[in-house]
Design a protein around this motif. Structure first.
Motif, PDB file in Angstrom:
ATOM      1  N   ILE A 151     -10.662  82.881-129.685  1.00 60.10           N
ATOM      2  CA  ILE A 151     -10.915  81.774-128.801  1.00 60.10           C
ATOM      3  C   ILE A 151     -10.134  80.723-128.822  1.00 60.10           C
ATOM      4  CG2 ILE A 151     -12.544  79.872-127.831  1.00 60.10           C
ATOM      5  CD1 ILE A 151     -13.486  82.701-127.275  1.00 60.10           C
ATOM      6  N   LEU A 152      -9.244  80.265-127.835  1.00 59.69           N
ATOM      7  CA  LEU A 152      -8.196  79.107-127.779  1.00 59.69           C
ATOM      8  C   LEU A 152      -8.685  78.096-126.705  1.00 59.69           C
ATOM      9  CD1 LEU A 152      -6.654  82.253-127.979  1.00 59.69           C
ATOM     10  CD2 LEU A 152      -4.982  80.737-128.816  1.00 59.69           C
ATOM     11  N   THR A 153      -8.391  76.922-127.207  1.00 64.61           N
ATOM     12  CA  THR A 153      -8.675  75.920-126.098  1.00 64.61           C
ATOM     13  C   THR A 153      -7.570  74.856-126.097  1.00 64.61           C
ATOM     14  OG1 THR A 153     -10.124  74.625-127.704  1.00 64.61           O
ATOM     15  CG2 THR A 153     -11.296  75.915-125.938  1.00 64.61           C
ATOM     16  N   SER A 154      -7.127  74.054-125.018  1.00 63.70           N
ATOM     17  CA  SER A 154      -6.172  73.267-124.981  1.00 63.70           C
ATOM     18  C   SER A 154      -6.485  71.886-124.161  1.00 63.70           C
ATOM     19  CB  SER A 154      -5.040  73.781-124.247  1.00 63.70           C
ATOM     20  OG  SER A 154      -5.091  74.335-122.970  1.00 63.70           O
ATOM     21  N   ALA A 155      -5.667  70.824-124.500  1.00 67.32           N
ATOM     22  CA  ALA A 155      -5.924  69.755-123.603  1.00 67.32           C
ATOM     23  C   ALA A 155      -5.453  69.802-122.304  1.00 67.32           C
ATOM     24  CB  ALA A 155      -5.131  68.402-124.488  1.00 67.32           C
ATOM     25  N   GLY A 156      -5.089  68.694-121.740  1.00 69.09           N
ATOM     26  CA  GLY A 156      -4.824  68.631-120.243  1.00 69.09           C
ATOM     27  C   GLY A 156      -3.316  69.131-120.030  1.00 69.09           C
ATOM     28  N   LYS A 157      -3.120  69.395-118.847  1.00 73.75           N
ATOM     29  CA  LYS A 157      -1.632  69.653-118.421  1.00 73.75           C
ATOM     30  C   LYS A 157      -0.579  70.294-119.167  1.00 73.75           C
ATOM     31  CE  LYS A 157      -3.039  67.528-114.436  1.00 73.75           C
ATOM     32  NZ  LYS A 157      -3.288  68.355-113.276  1.00 73.75           N
ATOM     33  N   ALA A 158       0.083  69.673-119.667  1.00 72.18           N
ATOM     34  CA  ALA A 158       1.486  69.958-120.388  1.00 72.18           C
ATOM     35  C   ALA A 158       0.763  70.888-121.521  1.00 72.18           C
ATOM     36  CB  ALA A 158       2.402  68.832-120.594  1.00 72.18           C
ATOM     37  N   ALA A 159      -0.311  70.379-122.207  1.00 73.15           N
ATOM     38  CA  ALA A 159      -1.021  71.079-123.689  1.00 73.15           C
ATOM     39  C   ALA A 159      -1.047  72.435-123.272  1.00 73.15           C
ATOM     40  CB  ALA A 159      -1.884  70.324-123.953  1.00 73.15           C
ATOM     41  N   GLY A 160      -1.356  72.643-121.855  1.00 74.35           N
ATOM     42  CA  GLY A 160      -1.611  74.159-121.449  1.00 74.35           C
ATOM     43  C   GLY A 160      -0.367  74.974-121.664  1.00 74.35           C
ATOM     44  N   LEU A 161       0.762  74.339-121.462  1.00 78.20           N
ATOM     45  CA  LEU A 161       2.034  75.193-121.582  1.00 78.20           C
ATOM     46  C   LEU A 161       2.114  75.174-123.107  1.00 78.20           C
ATOM     47  CD1 LEU A 161       4.630  76.463-120.843  1.00 78.20           C
ATOM     48  CD2 LEU A 161       5.616  73.953-120.252  1.00 78.20           C
ATOM     49  N   ASP A 162       1.895  74.298-124.000  1.00 88.60           N
ATOM     50  CA  ASP A 162       2.002  74.515-125.188  1.00 88.60           C
ATOM     51  C   ASP A 162       1.303  75.592-125.802  1.00 88.60           C
ATOM     52  OD1 ASP A 162       3.632  72.109-125.902  1.00 88.60           O
ATOM     53  OD2 ASP A 162       1.838  71.004-125.594  1.00 88.60           O
ATOM     54  N   LEU A 163      -0.116  75.958-125.362  1.00 91.09           N
ATOM     55  CA  LEU A 163      -0.890  76.748-125.676  1.00 91.09           C
ATOM     56  C   LEU A 163      -0.412  78.002-125.110  1.00 91.09           C
ATOM     57  CD1 LEU A 163      -3.316  77.762-126.891  1.00 91.09           C
ATOM     58  CD2 LEU A 163      -4.646  77.442-124.758  1.00 91.09           C
ATOM     59  N   CYS A 164       0.122  78.335-123.936  1.00 88.30           N
ATOM     60  CA  CYS A 164       0.793  79.453-123.524  1.00 88.30           C
ATOM     61  C   CYS A 164       1.956  80.096-124.347  1.00 88.30           C
ATOM     62  CB  CYS A 164       1.208  79.420-122.216  1.00 88.30           C
ATOM     63  SG  CYS A 164      -0.272  78.995-120.806  1.00 88.30           S
ATOM     64  N   LEU A 165       2.712  78.815-124.961  1.00 89.03           N
ATOM     65  CA  LEU A 165       3.947  79.292-125.746  1.00 89.03           C
ATOM     66  C   LEU A 165       3.391  79.744-127.101  1.00 89.03           C
ATOM     67  CD1 LEU A 165       6.415  76.407-124.787  1.00 89.03           C
ATOM     68  CD2 LEU A 165       6.666  78.915-124.326  1.00 89.03           C
ATOM     69  N   HIS A 166       2.424  79.273-127.336  1.00 90.33           N
ATOM     70  CA  HIS A 166       1.671  79.737-128.718  1.00 90.33           C
ATOM     71  C   HIS A 166       1.010  81.202-128.814  1.00 90.33           C
ATOM     72  CE1 HIS A 166      -0.879  79.749-132.251  1.00 90.33           C
ATOM     73  NE2 HIS A 166      -1.886  79.658-131.452  1.00 90.33           N
ATOM     74  N   ILE A 167       0.581  81.421-127.441  1.00 89.47           N
ATOM     75  CA  ILE A 167       0.089  82.853-127.356  1.00 89.47           C
ATOM     76  C   ILE A 167       1.420  83.728-127.452  1.00 89.47           C
ATOM     77  CG2 ILE A 167      -0.786  84.621-125.625  1.00 89.47           C
ATOM     78  CD1 ILE A 167      -2.744  82.387-124.932  1.00 89.47           C
ATOM     79  N   VAL A 168       2.525  83.422-126.660  1.00 90.04           N
ATOM     80  CA  VAL A 168       3.852  84.073-126.710  1.00 90.04           C
ATOM     81  C   VAL A 168       4.188  84.329-128.206  1.00 90.04           C
ATOM     82  CG1 VAL A 168       6.242  84.533-125.850  1.00 90.04           C
ATOM     83  CG2 VAL A 168       4.359  83.665-124.319  1.00 90.04           C
ATOM     84  N   ARG A 169       4.242  83.180-129.064  1.00 90.93           N
ATOM     85  CA  ARG A 169       4.858  83.165-130.261  1.00 90.93           C
ATOM     86  C   ARG A 169       3.996  84.033-131.224  1.00 90.93           C
ATOM     87  NH1 ARG A 169       7.952  79.399-133.261  1.00 90.93           N
ATOM     88  NH2 ARG A 169       7.968  78.268-131.242  1.00 90.93           N
ATOM     89  N   THR A 170       2.349  83.939-131.202  1.00 89.53           N
ATOM     90  CA  THR A 170       1.629  84.935-131.728  1.00 89.53           C
ATOM     91  C   THR A 170       1.762  86.243-131.609  1.00 89.53           C
ATOM     92  OG1 THR A 170      -0.144  83.101-131.828  1.00 89.53           O
ATOM     93  CG2 THR A 170      -0.803  85.156-132.343  1.00 89.53           C
ATOM     94  N   ASP A 171       2.041  86.658-130.163  1.00 91.73           N
ATOM     95  CA  ASP A 171       1.979  88.065-129.705  1.00 91.73           C
ATOM     96  C   ASP A 171       3.655  88.432-130.329  1.00 91.73           C
ATOM     97  OD1 ASP A 171      -0.288  87.936-128.934  1.00 91.73           O
ATOM     98  OD2 ASP A 171       0.159  87.861-126.654  1.00 91.73           O
ATOM     99  N   HIS A 172       4.467  87.780-129.875  1.00 93.87           N
ATOM    100  CA  HIS A 172       5.993  88.429-129.812  1.00 93.87           C
ATOM    101  C   HIS A 172       6.998  87.489-131.024  1.00 93.87           C
ATOM    102  CE1 HIS A 172       4.990  90.927-126.775  1.00 93.87           C
ATOM    103  NE2 HIS A 172       4.647  90.023-125.919  1.00 93.87           N
ATOM    104  N   GLY A 173       6.435  86.687-131.685  1.00 92.91           N
ATOM    105  CA  GLY A 173       7.409  85.929-132.735  1.00 92.91           C
ATOM    106  C   GLY A 173       7.910  84.761-132.262  1.00 92.91           C
TER     107      GLY A 173
END
Length: 342
Positions: A151-173
């Motif tokens: 489960i992952l949660t993020s704050a508003g707007k731009a923080a959503g992009l931070d979370l998406c990049l975090h997912i990419v980093r977790t999956d692919h480095g």
């Protein structure tokens, strides 16, 4: 190939819909091949962003087949969440999906019971309401995003992009996430624990000089750097330097420096055959023992296990880190980012 499904319902905001579409829905096979298999799921031709309508053959029931489900901001935090969306998100998680929310999408996850007993965040304007409506959720209003495993949660707007990049980093480095960030012209990593907002005004000339200092530090990570060295380089007192670092990065100079060294170590482990001893020197850690201690505490696994996870020969056909990689008898799946700014 890892599958990502975006849940879109009537009235959701366009920005939170666009973010996952841009990160996961655009073919980035030049960065990682294969990239994600992306699907938009909606209960019919719903309208979002006040101007657009979805055109998808996938209903909300298709969420259950995804590896990752992204829930954007809900239409309103003052009304009951759509029951069909809540049920679909719950079913997806029960089927094993990783579920991530952007902004007030956390209300959907909370209504589905996915946040009970968990630490979670949302936009700071809605944090008190989330905590009051769902008292079993440990709401943290001060961070950009929280990764609590599935489960992952993020704050508003731009923080959503931070979370998406975090997912990419977790999956692919780290290298893949950094390459994508460069493509999007955004910072490659803002730690999840960074404050949601900064009380400082628009950056002044002094802040610009700090930006130059940050670039210099990144080019000289192998050096033994102390706070007094950085203050001398910026021609300010250590107290002034500490204040500017907090305003610009949300953390202290030494914590920021350690984060950058860990990030550099991640990239070297992924992209080179350098020994841990050599990487310790190249990142300014000094010794392999020091690197292992900080890396294990920060990322969650030792450097050698991290390397096995993110090197190509340790991947499965789907491009995700191989579940077979273990440490102390447990699978290494989802290592953490460099330490949060705390």
């Amino acid at each position: 190939m890892a599958t990502v499904a975006l849940a879109v319902t009537e009235g959701v905001t366009i920005f939170e819909v666009a973010l996952p579409c841009e990160v996961f829905g655009v073919n980035r096979s030049d960065i990682v091949d294969p990239w994600y298999d992306f699907t938009v799921c909606a209960p019919g031709a719903v309208r979002f962003g006040d101007w657009f309508r979805t055109d998808t053959a996938h209903g909300l029931d298709a969420l259950v087949a995804a590896d990752t489900v992204v829930v954007p901001a809900c239409r309103s935090v003052h009304t009951e969440p759509p029951p069909d969306l809540v049920d679909a998100v719950r079913a997806a998680h029960e089927a094993g999906a990783r579920v991530a929310s952007i902004c007030s999408g956390a209300f959907i996850l909370a209504e589905a019971g996915l946040l009970d007993g968990r630490r979670a965040t949302t936009h700071w304007m809605h944090a008190a309401q989330l905590a009051a409506r769902y008292p079993r959720v440990r709401v943290d209003p001060d961070v950009l995003y929280i990764d609590d495993g599935s489960i992952l949660t993020s704050a508003g707007k731009a923080a959503g992009l931070d979370l998406c990049l975090h997912i990419v980093r977790t999956d692919h480095g780290a290298a893949a996430a950094n390459a994508l960030a460069r493509r999007l012209v955004v910072p490659p990593h803002r730690p999840g624990g960074q404050a949601q907002f900064v009380t400082a005004p628009v950056p002044s000339d002094g802040d610009h000089r700090l930006a130059e200092l940050l670039d210099w530090i990144l080019a000289n990570l192998e050096r033994p750097l102390a706070v007094r060295d950085l203050a001398r380089r910026a021609n300010v007192s250590t107290r002034t330097l500490d204040r500017r670092f907090h305003a610009v990065t949300g953390t202290t100079p030494l914590r920021w420096l350690l984060n950058q060294r860990i990030r550099r170590a991640q990239e070297l482990l992924e992209m080179t055959d350098d020994s841990v001893e050599r990487i310790a020197v190249r990142t300014g850690m000094g010794t392999a023992t020091t690197l292992r201690r900080h890396f294990n505490r920060t990322v969650g696994v030792p450097p050698d296990a991290y390397r096995r996870t993110f090197r190509g020969d340790a991947r499965q056909d789907g491009g995700r880190p191989a579940d077979a990689v273990t440490w102390n008898g447990s699978p290494v799946q989802g290592v953490r980012l460099p330490a949060e700014a705390t």
